[in-house]
Design a protein around this motif. Structure first.
Motif, PDB file in Angstrom:
ATOM      1  N   VAL A  72      -4.978 -11.158 -13.139  1.00 48.17           N
ATOM      2  CA  VAL A  72      -3.576 -11.391 -12.765  1.00 48.17           C
ATOM      3  C   VAL A  72      -2.745 -11.400 -14.051  1.00 48.17           C
ATOM      4  N   ALA A  73      -1.664 -10.656 -14.081  1.00 46.27           N
ATOM      5  CA  ALA A  73      -0.774 -10.688 -15.245  1.00 46.27           C
ATOM      6  C   ALA A  73       0.634 -10.281 -14.833  1.00 46.27           C
ATOM      7  N   ASP A  74       1.608 -10.978 -15.377  1.00 45.20           N
ATOM      8  CA  ASP A  74       2.987 -10.506 -15.230  1.00 45.20           C
ATOM      9  C   ASP A  74       3.216  -9.507 -16.360  1.00 45.20           C
ATOM     10  N   LEU A  75       3.158  -8.241 -16.029  1.00 44.40           N
ATOM     11  CA  LEU A  75       3.191  -7.204 -17.068  1.00 44.40           C
ATOM     12  C   LEU A  75       4.566  -7.072 -17.699  1.00 44.40           C
ATOM     13  N   TYR A  76       5.576  -7.659 -17.079  1.00 42.93           N
ATOM     14  CA  TYR A  76       6.895  -7.629 -17.715  1.00 42.93           C
ATOM     15  C   TYR A  76       6.991  -8.678 -18.825  1.00 42.93           C
ATOM     16  N   SER A  77       5.980  -9.575 -18.902  1.00 41.56           N
ATOM     17  CA  SER A  77       6.013 -10.510 -20.029  1.00 41.56           C
ATOM     18  C   SER A  77       4.711 -10.455 -20.837  1.00 41.56           C
TER      19      SER A  77
ATOM     20  N   LEU B 284      -0.542   4.035 -15.070  1.00 38.61           N
ATOM     21  CA  LEU B 284       0.627   3.190 -14.791  1.00 38.61           C
ATOM     22  C   LEU B 284       1.181   3.548 -13.426  1.00 38.61           C
ATOM     23  N   ASP B 285       1.393   2.531 -12.590  1.00 36.59           N
ATOM     24  CA  ASP B 285       2.011   2.771 -11.276  1.00 36.59           C
ATOM     25  C   ASP B 285       2.935   1.590 -10.963  1.00 36.59           C
ATOM     26  N   PRO B 286       4.026   1.470 -11.750  1.00 37.73           N
ATOM     27  CA  PRO B 286       4.854   0.265 -11.634  1.00 37.73           C
ATOM     28  C   PRO B 286       5.803   0.306 -10.446  1.00 37.73           C
ATOM     29  N   PRO B 287       6.465  -0.831 -10.144  1.00 38.80           N
ATOM     30  CA  PRO B 287       7.528  -0.814  -9.146  1.00 38.80           C
ATOM     31  C   PRO B 287       8.748  -0.047  -9.670  1.00 38.80           C
ATOM     32  N   ARG B 288       9.828  -0.014  -8.884  1.00 44.60           N
ATOM     33  CA  ARG B 288      10.994   0.810  -9.224  1.00 44.60           C
ATOM     34  C   ARG B 288      11.573   0.497 -10.609  1.00 44.60           C
TER      35      ARG B 288
ATOM     36  N   LEU C 116      -4.833  -4.623 -13.764  1.00 40.95           N
ATOM     37  CA  LEU C 116      -3.961  -5.795 -13.890  1.00 40.95           C
ATOM     38  C   LEU C 116      -2.816  -5.697 -12.911  1.00 40.95           C
ATOM     39  N   GLU C 117      -2.411  -6.863 -12.441  1.00 39.22           N
ATOM     40  CA  GLU C 117      -1.457  -6.878 -11.341  1.00 39.22           C
ATOM     41  C   GLU C 117      -0.868  -8.283 -11.274  1.00 39.22           C
ATOM     42  N   PHE C 118       0.406  -8.354 -10.862  1.00 36.62           N
ATOM     43  CA  PHE C 118       1.128  -9.623 -10.810  1.00 36.62           C
ATOM     44  C   PHE C 118       0.702 -10.502  -9.632  1.00 36.62           C
ATOM     45  N   SER C 119       0.437  -9.872  -8.496  1.00 38.37           N
ATOM     46  CA  SER C 119       0.161 -10.636  -7.278  1.00 38.37           C
ATOM     47  C   SER C 119      -1.281 -11.130  -7.283  1.00 38.37           C
TER      48      SER C 119
ATOM     49  N   LEU D 190      -2.726  -0.376 -14.819  1.00 36.95           N
ATOM     50  CA  LEU D 190      -1.673  -1.398 -14.786  1.00 36.95           C
ATOM     51  C   LEU D 190      -0.853  -1.265 -13.509  1.00 36.95           C
ATOM     52  N   PHE D 191      -0.514  -2.398 -12.898  1.00 38.17           N
ATOM     53  CA  PHE D 191       0.159  -2.468 -11.595  1.00 38.17           C
ATOM     54  C   PHE D 191      -0.813  -1.908 -10.539  1.00 38.17           C
ATOM     55  N   CYS D 192      -2.022  -2.495 -10.514  1.00 38.06           N
ATOM     56  CA  CYS D 192      -3.132  -1.857  -9.788  1.00 38.06           C
ATOM     57  C   CYS D 192      -3.163  -2.160  -8.295  1.00 38.06           C
TER      58      CYS D 192
ATOM     59  N   ILE E 242       0.879  -1.176   0.000  1.00 42.79           N
ATOM     60  CA  ILE E 242       0.000   0.000   0.000  1.00 42.79           C
ATOM     61  C   ILE E 242       0.917   1.228   0.000  1.00 42.79           C
ATOM     62  N   GLN E 243       0.404   2.360  -0.429  1.00 40.51           N
ATOM     63  CA  GLN E 243       1.187   3.590  -0.368  1.00 40.51           C
ATOM     64  C   GLN E 243       1.377   3.901   1.114  1.00 40.51           C
ATOM     65  N   VAL E 244       2.643   4.184   1.528  1.00 45.40           N
ATOM     66  CA  VAL E 244       2.925   4.230   2.966  1.00 45.40           C
ATOM     67  C   VAL E 244       2.430   5.495   3.662  1.00 45.40           C
TER      68      VAL E 244
HETATM   69  C1  SAM Z   1       3.959   0.801  -6.776  1.00 42.75           C
HETATM   70  S1  SAM Z   1       2.869  -0.546  -6.518  1.00 42.75           S
HETATM   71  C2  SAM Z   1       1.351   0.189  -6.988  1.00 42.75           C
HETATM   72  C3  SAM Z   1       0.099  -0.449  -6.475  1.00 42.75           C
HETATM   73  C4  SAM Z   1      -1.189   0.391  -6.552  1.00 42.75           C
HETATM   74  N1  SAM Z   1      -1.305   1.131  -7.787  1.00 42.75           N
HETATM   75  C5  SAM Z   1      -1.320   1.324  -5.349  1.00 42.75           C
HETATM   76  O1  SAM Z   1      -1.360   2.545  -5.532  1.00 42.75           O
HETATM   77  O2  SAM Z   1      -1.437   0.824  -4.218  1.00 42.75           O
HETATM   78  C6  SAM Z   1       3.323  -1.570  -7.831  1.00 42.75           C
HETATM   79  C7  SAM Z   1       2.511  -2.830  -7.985  1.00 42.75           C
HETATM   80  O3  SAM Z   1       3.063  -3.566  -9.101  1.00 42.75           O
HETATM   81  C8  SAM Z   1       2.941  -4.943  -8.847  1.00 42.75           C
HETATM   82  N2  SAM Z   1       3.909  -5.631  -9.720  1.00 42.75           N
HETATM   83  C9  SAM Z   1       5.222  -5.836  -9.500  1.00 42.75           C
HETATM   84  N3  SAM Z   1       5.774  -6.498 -10.542  1.00 42.75           N
HETATM   85  C10 SAM Z   1       4.779  -6.722 -11.428  1.00 42.75           C
HETATM   86  C11 SAM Z   1       4.711  -7.368 -12.697  1.00 42.75           C
HETATM   87  N4  SAM Z   1       5.782  -7.928 -13.251  1.00 42.75           N
HETATM   88  N5  SAM Z   1       3.526  -7.393 -13.334  1.00 42.75           N
HETATM   89  C12 SAM Z   1       2.432  -6.828 -12.765  1.00 42.75           C
HETATM   90  N6  SAM Z   1       2.424  -6.216 -11.576  1.00 42.75           N
HETATM   91  C13 SAM Z   1       3.583  -6.169 -10.910  1.00 42.75           C
HETATM   92  C14 SAM Z   1       3.199  -5.064  -7.360  1.00 42.75           C
HETATM   93  O4  SAM Z   1       2.640  -6.260  -6.867  1.00 42.75           O
HETATM   94  C15 SAM Z   1       2.538  -3.793  -6.813  1.00 42.75           C
HETATM   95  O5  SAM Z   1       1.203  -4.061  -6.431  1.00 42.75           O
END
Ligand code: SAM
Length: 442
Positions: free
Chosen positions: A345-350, A372-376, A318-321, A297-299, A268-270
């Motif tokens: 559920v989707a691995d958005l990197y693939s 879009l709200d991806p990881p680092r 869509l989201e990986f977890s 994406l990355f929801c 979650i956003q901290v």
């Molecule tokens: C920065 S968080 C954003 C989550 C959400 N938008 C929020 O505001 O709480 C990034 C999200 O990307 C997901 N994620 C990481 N790698 C991923 C991948 N390869 N494909 C899809 N989602 C992925 C993580 O599980 C995480 O929920």
């Protein structure tokens, strides 16, 4: 060759994106904590790695105009924060300058962009999630963030960036842990705080005795927290009283009449208050929402999807977890938005092509907007593909890494979009972390 002196006087030339002052010694870089550009510092070299030295700085002369006394007595030894010595307005300017630099690196002229004013509203006491190190030292046990430049655990008895409720748990934990028979086999503790409840996750590498369990149960009762024991991965999290899996916590987004559930190990956003600001800013950029077909994406658990659905958008997240997706679905149903927000559920990197919004027959061009709200690591290798296949007109990009944001912004601009607005959003005051928001229009 003579040994490097451990204490040297240095002139600091720059403030790095990681919050460290930059200097040079014998034409080799030195990174100094608690040091600002233009200052002369006494630098005590603490560590050397691959020709780079890392040092503690003691200010001697020419204080930077934006230097301020640290609000935290553990700064700069504790590595939880890196900017307590810089005024808050200057922290925001520094974060914005870091984003300028990253955009310039990929060939985007920052001065030509429509910048939004940096947003930062809470300076201390904001952090509702944290992972802390634990270290047994004789008959004491330290619980805290790692020290900067070291894997040691900082000795802290309170923390200014944690919420007051989480900070107050540090001393009771430091008193509890030495009493456990396995005090030396607890490597970390994690906190997660919802609006109503707090979870403490205690990782243990050896089995707990009955006496340990009794002590831990007393702690949970006295501190009114849900104490979860973690013997292996997060799948092993179990309530200290009945070994049941964790209950979910909740946070509210009042402006949208939403309550969102999340499990303590989920993202979650901290920063509660800044997250509310961020959500409302994103909704503003997506306006008008009624009827908008939005792909999120990355929801995660639906932090943006559900407010958008509440305002009338048709959202596909869509989201990986798979656990996060399951939680997002529960959140949609509990907020009576099941018809407006769907998740997958989707691995958005693939994932090379974007899925359809509402039916298999509809082309992926059916989306009006992309969030879009991806990881680092950024949006991943298929961003250009996604944009080539669709006729999206709007993209809102929320990022926790200005470097990957800049790389992805270049791809988005090359696909025919232009910046409508860009800026920094300070979800992590006193630290060098920065959130970026970019809005693109085709
Ligand atoms: C920065 S968080 C954003 C989550 C959400 N938008 C929020 O505001 O709480 C990034 C999200 O990307 C997901 N994620 C990481 N790698 C991923 C991948 N390869 N494909 C899809 N989602 C992925 C993580 O599980 C995480 O929920």
């Amino acid at each position: 060759m003579s040994k490097q002196p451990t204490e040297v006087e240095l002139l600091v030339t720059e403030l790095g994106e990681d919050g460290l002052g930059h200097s040079e010694l014998n034409e080799r870089p030195v990174w100094v904590r608690n040091a600002l550009p233009g200052e002369t510092v006494k630098a005590r070299i603490l560590k050397r790695r691959r020709g780079i030295r890392f040092a503690d700085g003691e200010w001697l002369a020419d204080a930077h105009p934006d230097r301020q006394p640290s609000a935290c007595e553990y700064f700069p030894r504790c590595g939880g924060c890196s900017l307590h010595h810089l005024s808050y307005a200057a922290q925001l300017r520094h974060k914005e300058a870091g984003l300028h630099k990253q955009l310039a690196r990929v060939g985007i002229e920052p001065d030509s962009l429509p910048w939004r004013k940096p947003v930062g509203e809470v300076r201390l006491g904001y952090r509702r999630k944290a992972r802390l190190g634990v270290r047994a030292l004789g008959d004491r046990v330290l619980v805290g963030f790692r020290e900067s430049f070291s894997s040691r655990v900082a000795q802290i008895s309170h923390c200014q960036t944690l919420t007051p409720e989480l900070s107050r748990l540090l001393v009771p934990l430091q008193q509890l842990l030495p009493q456990l028979s396995i005090a030396d086999a607890v490597p970390q503790i994690e906190f997660a705080q919802g609006d109503l409840d707090i979870c403490v996750m205690l990782r243990h590498l050896k089995p707990l005795s009955d006496a340990d369990l009794g002590l831990l149960q007393d702690f949970a009762r006295q501190q009114r927290v849900e104490l979860l024991l973690q013997s292996k991965g997060y799948d092993s999290l179990a309530n200290v009283f009945n070994q049941a899996p964790p209950q979910h916590l909740t946070y509210q987004l009042q402006d949208y009449g939403l309550t969102l559930g999340f499990f303590p190990d989920q993202f979650i956003q901290v920063n509660t208050r800044m997250n509310r600001e961020l959500v409302s800013t994103v909704m503003g950029y997506l306006h008008p929402l009624p009827g908008l077909k939005l792909l999120d994406l990355f929801c995660g658990v639906g932090n943006f999807s559900l407010p958008a659905a509440r305002l009338g958008a048709q959202v596909y997240g869509l989201e990986f977890s798979d656990a996060a997706v399951a939680m997002a679905e529960v959140n949609a149903a509990r907020n009576r938005l099941g018809g407006k927000a769907r998740f997958g559920v989707a691995d958005l990197y693939s994932t090379e092509s974007l899925p359809n919004v509402s039916s298999q027959s509809e082309a992926s061009s059916a989306y009006d907007a992309l969030l879009l709200d991806p990881p680092r690591s950024g949006a991943g290798p298929h961003l250009a593909n996604w944009l080539a296949q669709t006729k999206l007109s709007r993209i809102v990009y929320v990022s926790c890494n200005p470097a990957t944001f800049a790389d992805d912004a270049k791809i988005i601009l090359d696909a025919g979009f232009s910046f409508q607005e860009v800026g920094v959003y300070d979800l992590f005051p006193q630290t060098a972390h920065v959130e970026t928001i970019g809005v693109f229009q085709r």
